[in-house]
Design an enzyme around this catalytic site. Structure first.
Site, PDB file in Angstrom:
ATOM      1  N   GLY A   1       0.586  -0.987  -0.287  1.00 24.35           N
ATOM      2  CA  GLY A   1      -0.197   0.035   0.573  1.00 24.35           C
ATOM      3  C   GLY A   1       0.998   1.416   0.576  1.00 24.35           C
ATOM      4  O   GLY A   1       0.411   2.196  -0.371  1.00 24.35           O
TER       5      GLY A   1
ATOM      6  N   GLU B   1       3.103   4.519   5.808  1.00 24.30           N
ATOM      7  CA  GLU B   1       1.773   3.878   5.789  1.00 24.30           C
ATOM      8  C   GLU B   1       1.519   4.821   5.046  1.00 24.30           C
ATOM      9  O   GLU B   1       1.214   5.738   4.761  1.00 24.30           O
ATOM     10  CB  GLU B   1       2.023   3.241   7.477  1.00 24.30           C
ATOM     11  CG  GLU B   1       1.990   1.669   8.007  1.00 24.30           C
ATOM     12  CD  GLU B   1       0.907   0.800   6.863  1.00 24.30           C
ATOM     13  OE1 GLU B   1       1.239   0.876   6.388  1.00 24.30           O
ATOM     14  OE2 GLU B   1       1.056   0.261   7.628  1.00 24.30           O
ATOM     15  N   ASP B   2       0.861   3.667   4.074  1.00 23.73           N
ATOM     16  CA  ASP B   2      -0.360   4.130   3.408  1.00 23.73           C
ATOM     17  C   ASP B   2      -1.290   4.357   4.742  1.00 23.73           C
ATOM     18  O   ASP B   2      -2.283   5.770   4.146  1.00 23.73           O
ATOM     19  CB  ASP B   2      -1.323   3.159   2.398  1.00 23.73           C
ATOM     20  CG  ASP B   2      -1.364   2.061   3.113  1.00 23.73           C
ATOM     21  OD1 ASP B   2      -1.512   1.186   4.248  1.00 23.73           O
ATOM     22  OD2 ASP B   2      -2.296   1.136   2.521  1.00 23.73           O
TER      23      ASP B   2
ATOM     24  N   ASP C   1      -4.770   2.360  10.734  1.00 17.94           N
ATOM     25  CA  ASP C   1      -6.307   1.391  10.941  1.00 17.94           C
ATOM     26  C   ASP C   1      -5.873   1.670  12.409  1.00 17.94           C
ATOM     27  O   ASP C   1      -6.303   2.314  13.565  1.00 17.94           O
ATOM     28  CB  ASP C   1      -6.150   0.591   9.938  1.00 17.94           C
ATOM     29  CG  ASP C   1      -8.009   0.049   9.549  1.00 17.94           C
ATOM     30  OD1 ASP C   1      -8.730   0.683   9.967  1.00 17.94           O
ATOM     31  OD2 ASP C   1      -8.820  -1.194   9.930  1.00 17.94           O
TER      32      ASP C   1
ATOM     33  N   LYS D   1      -7.012   7.018  10.210  1.00 14.49           N
ATOM     34  CA  LYS D   1      -8.529   6.336  10.383  1.00 14.49           C
ATOM     35  C   LYS D   1      -9.097   6.068  12.324  1.00 14.49           C
ATOM     36  O   LYS D   1      -8.827   5.714  12.411  1.00 14.49           O
ATOM     37  CB  LYS D   1      -8.849   5.154   9.731  1.00 14.49           C
ATOM     38  CG  LYS D   1     -10.370   4.921   9.124  1.00 14.49           C
ATOM     39  CD  LYS D   1     -10.219   3.976   8.395  1.00 14.49           C
ATOM     40  CE  LYS D   1     -10.550   3.112   7.026  1.00 14.49           C
ATOM     41  NZ  LYS D   1     -10.083   1.966   6.976  1.00 14.49           N
TER      42      LYS D   1
ATOM     43  N   PHE E   1     -13.938   2.478   3.514  1.00 13.49           N
ATOM     44  CA  PHE E   1     -13.075   2.019   2.739  1.00 13.49           C
ATOM     45  C   PHE E   1     -12.519   2.480   1.853  1.00 13.49           C
ATOM     46  O   PHE E   1     -13.615   3.083   0.608  1.00 13.49           O
ATOM     47  CB  PHE E   1     -13.986   0.392   2.374  1.00 13.49           C
ATOM     48  CG  PHE E   1     -12.670  -0.772   2.043  1.00 13.49           C
ATOM     49  CD1 PHE E   1     -12.362  -1.591   3.077  1.00 13.49           C
ATOM     50  CD2 PHE E   1     -11.988  -0.455   0.711  1.00 13.49           C
ATOM     51  CE1 PHE E   1     -11.558  -2.205   3.250  1.00 13.49           C
ATOM     52  CE2 PHE E   1     -10.616  -1.552   1.320  1.00 13.49           C
ATOM     53  CZ  PHE E   1     -10.326  -2.184   2.375  1.00 13.49           C
TER      54      PHE E   1
ATOM     55  N   ASP F   1      -5.646  -0.522  -1.594  1.00 17.57           N
ATOM     56  CA  ASP F   1      -6.018  -1.346  -2.327  1.00 17.57           C
ATOM     57  C   ASP F   1      -7.490  -1.814  -1.860  1.00 17.57           C
ATOM     58  O   ASP F   1      -7.624  -2.377  -0.300  1.00 17.57           O
ATOM     59  CB  ASP F   1      -5.641  -2.782  -2.565  1.00 17.57           C
ATOM     60  CG  ASP F   1      -5.604  -3.844  -1.777  1.00 17.57           C
ATOM     61  OD1 ASP F   1      -5.294  -3.878  -0.251  1.00 17.57           O
ATOM     62  OD2 ASP F   1      -5.778  -4.413  -1.801  1.00 17.57           O
TER      63      ASP F   1
ATOM     64  N   ARG G   1      -5.711   0.510  -7.010  1.00 12.83           N
ATOM     65  CA  ARG G   1      -4.066   0.724  -6.546  1.00 12.83           C
ATOM     66  C   ARG G   1      -3.585   1.715  -7.194  1.00 12.83           C
ATOM     67  O   ARG G   1      -3.031   3.005  -6.565  1.00 12.83           O
ATOM     68  CB  ARG G   1      -3.132  -0.659  -5.890  1.00 12.83           C
ATOM     69  CG  ARG G   1      -3.065  -1.095  -4.804  1.00 12.83           C
ATOM     70  CD  ARG G   1      -1.962  -2.413  -4.634  1.00 12.83           C
ATOM     71  NE  ARG G   1      -2.345  -3.178  -3.940  1.00 12.83           N
ATOM     72  CZ  ARG G   1      -2.058  -3.408  -2.620  1.00 12.83           C
ATOM     73  NH1 ARG G   1      -2.470  -2.381  -2.008  1.00 12.83           N
ATOM     74  NH2 ARG G   1      -2.525  -4.797  -2.417  1.00 12.83           N
TER      75      ARG G   1
HETATM   76  P1  IMP Z   1      -3.447  -1.686  10.613  1.00 18.12           P
HETATM   77  O1  IMP Z   1      -3.227  -0.113  11.688  1.00 18.12           O
HETATM   78  O2  IMP Z   1      -2.619  -2.004  11.529  1.00 18.12           O
HETATM   79  O3  IMP Z   1      -5.047  -2.226  11.163  1.00 18.12           O
HETATM   80  O4  IMP Z   1      -3.601  -1.457   9.748  1.00 18.12           O
HETATM   81  C1  IMP Z   1      -3.605  -0.484   8.232  1.00 18.12           C
HETATM   82  C2  IMP Z   1      -3.713  -1.191   7.293  1.00 18.12           C
HETATM   83  O5  IMP Z   1      -4.435  -2.149   7.051  1.00 18.12           O
HETATM   84  C3  IMP Z   1      -2.766  -0.608   6.457  1.00 18.12           C
HETATM   85  O6  IMP Z   1      -1.510  -0.930   6.092  1.00 18.12           O
HETATM   86  C4  IMP Z   1      -3.713  -0.436   4.959  1.00 18.12           C
HETATM   87  O7  IMP Z   1      -2.783  -2.186   4.337  1.00 18.12           O
HETATM   88  C5  IMP Z   1      -4.729  -1.788   5.267  1.00 18.12           C
HETATM   89  N1  IMP Z   1      -6.193  -0.583   5.397  1.00 18.12           N
HETATM   90  C6  IMP Z   1      -6.737  -0.353   6.245  1.00 18.12           C
HETATM   91  N2  IMP Z   1      -7.796   0.608   6.549  1.00 18.12           N
HETATM   92  C7  IMP Z   1      -7.833   0.154   5.016  1.00 18.12           C
HETATM   93  C8  IMP Z   1      -8.625   0.928   3.397  1.00 18.12           C
HETATM   94  O8  IMP Z   1      -9.080   1.611   3.997  1.00 18.12           O
HETATM   95  N3  IMP Z   1      -8.542   0.555   2.912  1.00 18.12           N
HETATM   96  C9  IMP Z   1      -7.725   0.208   2.527  1.00 18.12           C
HETATM   97  N4  IMP Z   1      -6.497  -1.025   3.456  1.00 18.12           N
HETATM   98  C10 IMP Z   1      -6.804  -0.446   4.242  1.00 18.12           C
HETATM   99 MG    MG Z   2      -0.776  -1.386   4.802  1.00 13.68          MG
END
Ligand code: IMP
Ligand code: MG
Length: 176
Positions: A45, A100-101, A104, A132, A153, A160, A166
């Site tokens: 991402g 990071e993209d 979450d 987010k 989303f 993606d 992407r």
């Molecule tokens: P977390 O913060 O460990 O939950 O992980 C975040 C990862 O979940 C990101 O690097 C994305 O790859 C994926 N992700 C979380 N939300 C989204 C979304 O809305 N669209 C696409 N990928 C997401």
């Molecule tokens: Mg990711």
């Protein structure tokens, strides 16, 4: 461009992403004046974001990538993150910025922060194009954030849905 049954609603146009990434690049260049930075992009991402950011940083930059996945399956995260592919360039003594993209739950960045500290980086900071906050499970301090987004989303600019979208040059929301 969208698959049947899916539409993409524009959220952040290319120009706005470009403008914000430029600002982040400037901020990082000022914060690390006289030093160098080592950007670690989290695949897949953050690939686009990491490269765009790197182009706008004026101090010396090293770039490497790694790939992670959440432990287990399903929607309940265990908080464990597995390293599927690691960086190759040595980390010790370097100023690491994990890119990071999107942040979450916060589990990925939380685990990577710990990992790079254990590897004796000189410093470790976190940079996420999108945040987010509604979905946070672990409290993580993100040093550089592009945009705060609602709990929808998100796709495009590296993000993606089922490995699609992407390549969109903007950030959008998938509607089903
Ligand atoms: P977390 O913060 O460990 O939950 O992980 C975040 C990862 O979940 C990101 O690097 C994305 O790859 C994926 N992700 C979380 N939300 C989204 C979304 O809305 N669209 C696409 N990928 C997401
Ligand atoms: Mg990711």
């Amino acid at each position: 461009m969208a698959e049947p049954g899916e539409t993409i609603k524009m959220m952040l146009p290319e120009e706005e992403l470009d403008r914000r990434i430029r600002e982040l690049g400037k901020e990082i260049s000022e914060d690390y004046a006289g030093e160098s930075v080592y950007l670690v992009g989290v695949l897949r991402g953050a690939a686009f974001f990491t490269c765009e950011l790197a182009k706008r940083i004026t101090v010396p930059v090293t770039i490497d990538f790694m790939s992670t996945s959440s432990y287990g399956s399903g929607t309940v995260s265990s908080g464990e993150v597995i390293i599927k592919q690691d960086v190759e360039i040595p980390v010790e003594g370097r100023n690491i910025i994990i890119c990071e993209d999107i942040i979450d739950s916060g589990n990925t960045l939380h685990c990577l922060l710990k990992l790079f500290r254990e590897r004796k980086a000189k410093s470790v900071k976190l940079c996420a194009l999108l945040d987010k906050p509604d979905r946070r499970e672990v409290d993580v301090k993100v040093d550089y954030t592009g945009f705060t987004v609602p709990d929808e989303f998100i796709v495009g600019y590296g993000l993606d849905y089922d490995q699609k979208y992407r390549n969109l040059p903007y950030i959008g929301v998938v509607e089903f």
